[in-house]
Design an enzyme around this catalytic site. Sequence first.
Site, short mmCIF file in Angstrom:
data_model
loop_
_atom_site.label_atom_id
_atom_site.label_comp_id
_atom_site.label_asym_id
_atom_site.label_seq_id
_atom_site.Cartn_x
_atom_site.Cartn_y
_atom_site.Cartn_z
N TYR A 19 0.83 -1.22 0.00
CA TYR A 19 0.00 0.00 0.00
C TYR A 19 0.86 1.26 0.00
CZ TYR A 19 -3.26 -3.53 1.86
OH TYR A 19 -4.01 -4.66 2.06
N TYR A 146 -14.26 -4.71 3.23
CA TYR A 146 -12.97 -5.15 2.71
C TYR A 146 -12.82 -6.64 2.98
CZ TYR A 146 -7.91 -5.92 2.50
OH TYR A 146 -6.67 -6.41 2.20
N ASP A 240 -16.95 -13.04 7.16
CA ASP A 240 -15.49 -12.88 7.17
C ASP A 240 -15.07 -12.32 8.54
OD1 ASP A 240 -12.88 -12.01 6.92
OD2 ASP A 240 -13.18 -10.96 5.02
N LYS A 269 -5.46 -13.67 10.60
CA LYS A 269 -4.91 -12.65 11.51
C LYS A 269 -4.61 -13.23 12.91
CE LYS A 269 -5.80 -8.49 9.01
NZ LYS A 269 -6.87 -8.30 8.03
C1 LIG Z 1 -7.01 -8.48 6.59
C2 LIG Z 1 -8.32 -8.93 6.08
C3 LIG Z 1 -8.43 -9.78 4.96
C4 LIG Z 1 -7.23 -10.20 4.16
O1 LIG Z 1 -6.35 -11.00 4.86
P1 LIG Z 1 -4.85 -11.15 4.31
O2 LIG Z 1 -4.22 -12.15 5.23
O3 LIG Z 1 -4.23 -9.81 4.39
O4 LIG Z 1 -4.95 -11.66 2.92
C5 LIG Z 1 -9.69 -10.19 4.57
N1 LIG Z 1 -10.78 -9.82 5.26
C6 LIG Z 1 -10.72 -9.01 6.34
C7 LIG Z 1 -11.98 -8.65 7.06
C8 LIG Z 1 -9.49 -8.53 6.77
O5 LIG Z 1 -9.44 -7.70 7.81
#
Ligand SMILES: *Cc1c(COP(=O)(O)O)cnc(C)c1O
Length: 420
Positions: A19, A146, A240, A269
């Site tokens: 980024y 996102y 997600d 994460k």
């Molecule tokens: C960070 C994130 C992603 C992407 O995960 P990466 O490991 O960076 O590919 C997808 N969805 C959400 C809600 C996120 O916060």
Amino acid sequence: MKINSDWYTKGMEHIWLPYTQMKTAKKPQPVIATEGVRLRLADGTELVDGISSWWAAVHGYNHPHIVEAMKDQVEVMPHSMFGGLVNEPALKLATRLAEMLPGDLNRSFFAESGSVSVEISMKMAMQYFLNKGEKRTRFVHFRDTYHGDTLAAMAVGDTEQGMHANLADANSGNLLTDLPRTEAEAVAFKAFLKENAHDVAAVITEPMVQGAGGMIFHGPETLRWIREACDEAGVLFIVDEIFTGFYRTGSRFAIDQAGIVPDMITLSKALSGGVSPLSVCVATDKIFDAFYDDDPEKALMHGPTYMGHALGCAAANASLDLFEAEDYAAKVEVISDQMARELAPCRALPMVKDVRTMGAIGVVQLDDTVDLDALKPMFVDAGVWIRPFGTIVYLTPPLIIDEEDLRLLTTAIVKVLSSL
Ligand SMILES: *Cc1c(COP(=O)(O)O)cnc(C)c1O
């Protein structure tokens, strides 16, 4: 700042940063060590981390229990392929996730990054219908959201205002709409979904908080309305929780606050405690059963090289041990109250539009007159690592942060914003 080491100057000629406009960006800080809630820079400066390395390092850095588990695993078997072979850490993790997650979210499909787990969930949704003799290729997604940086994940983010607006597949056929936040909007959303259901495989959303889209909150009823809409329209529901999973919003999973069970959930994460690239898409029995057949064509043709990564899964199991050993919901409540209290004075500042907290997320929303890039070095000078984006300055501290260190973070925000 000592940034003239050989590895730094040479390496900076060859690295491409995330980024980042490489031409105009300020030189990044070389970090050489981590401990607890602190990052140590090359010149010896120690910064209290307000971001938890993109929201992942929930137990702080170098947690001895996770480090021990990884050492034990790396000596025996760092990794072996997941095709035709399985390993104990991955199977144990799958079992534990099935026990932790609500309802019959029972089948874990592992990968290495969040974006990839989102892609897997979308692929599962499309093939679910294919296996039942229906071709459905569209997804319903929401403004301000996102889901990652890969192509299909970009196409279910905010394709109008989001960071990928110019690049997201304009021909994806996906349907972008607003999250239903009121009873009336829920009725309209249900009608909209029914009308389009015939070629929509799934609705996908982030639960309770839209993270990278600007830390925008919504209530649990929104998730219940989407679940109802999906049931009524015969469309799958993907949640997600890559950002929200593991207590960030206060509850173990954000969906726990709504009492809903999606058809698929993505986690990453904090899954590994922030130490290893690891993600998972967990599917319900209904989804799994649509692939479970004598017909080889009905199998899910997916398998990342590092799937079921033994070292990463060992870290994740150690992370889950920590969540089980202590009351993280209580820790988050304490963090939440303190952030709410100590960020409140920002409300009086002229450029501040809103101050909000949910769980271990604290947000100061600014108007668009503030140059956020100029704030970054001011935070470093104040001894903290805080990375504003869009129009927000926010905190997502490690969940083990104590009162004093959290106060350093909140005080820095009040001080820096007051000085503008
Ligand atoms: C960070 C994130 C992603 C992407 O995960 P990466 O490991 O960076 O590919 C997808 N969805 C959400 C809600 C996120 O916060």
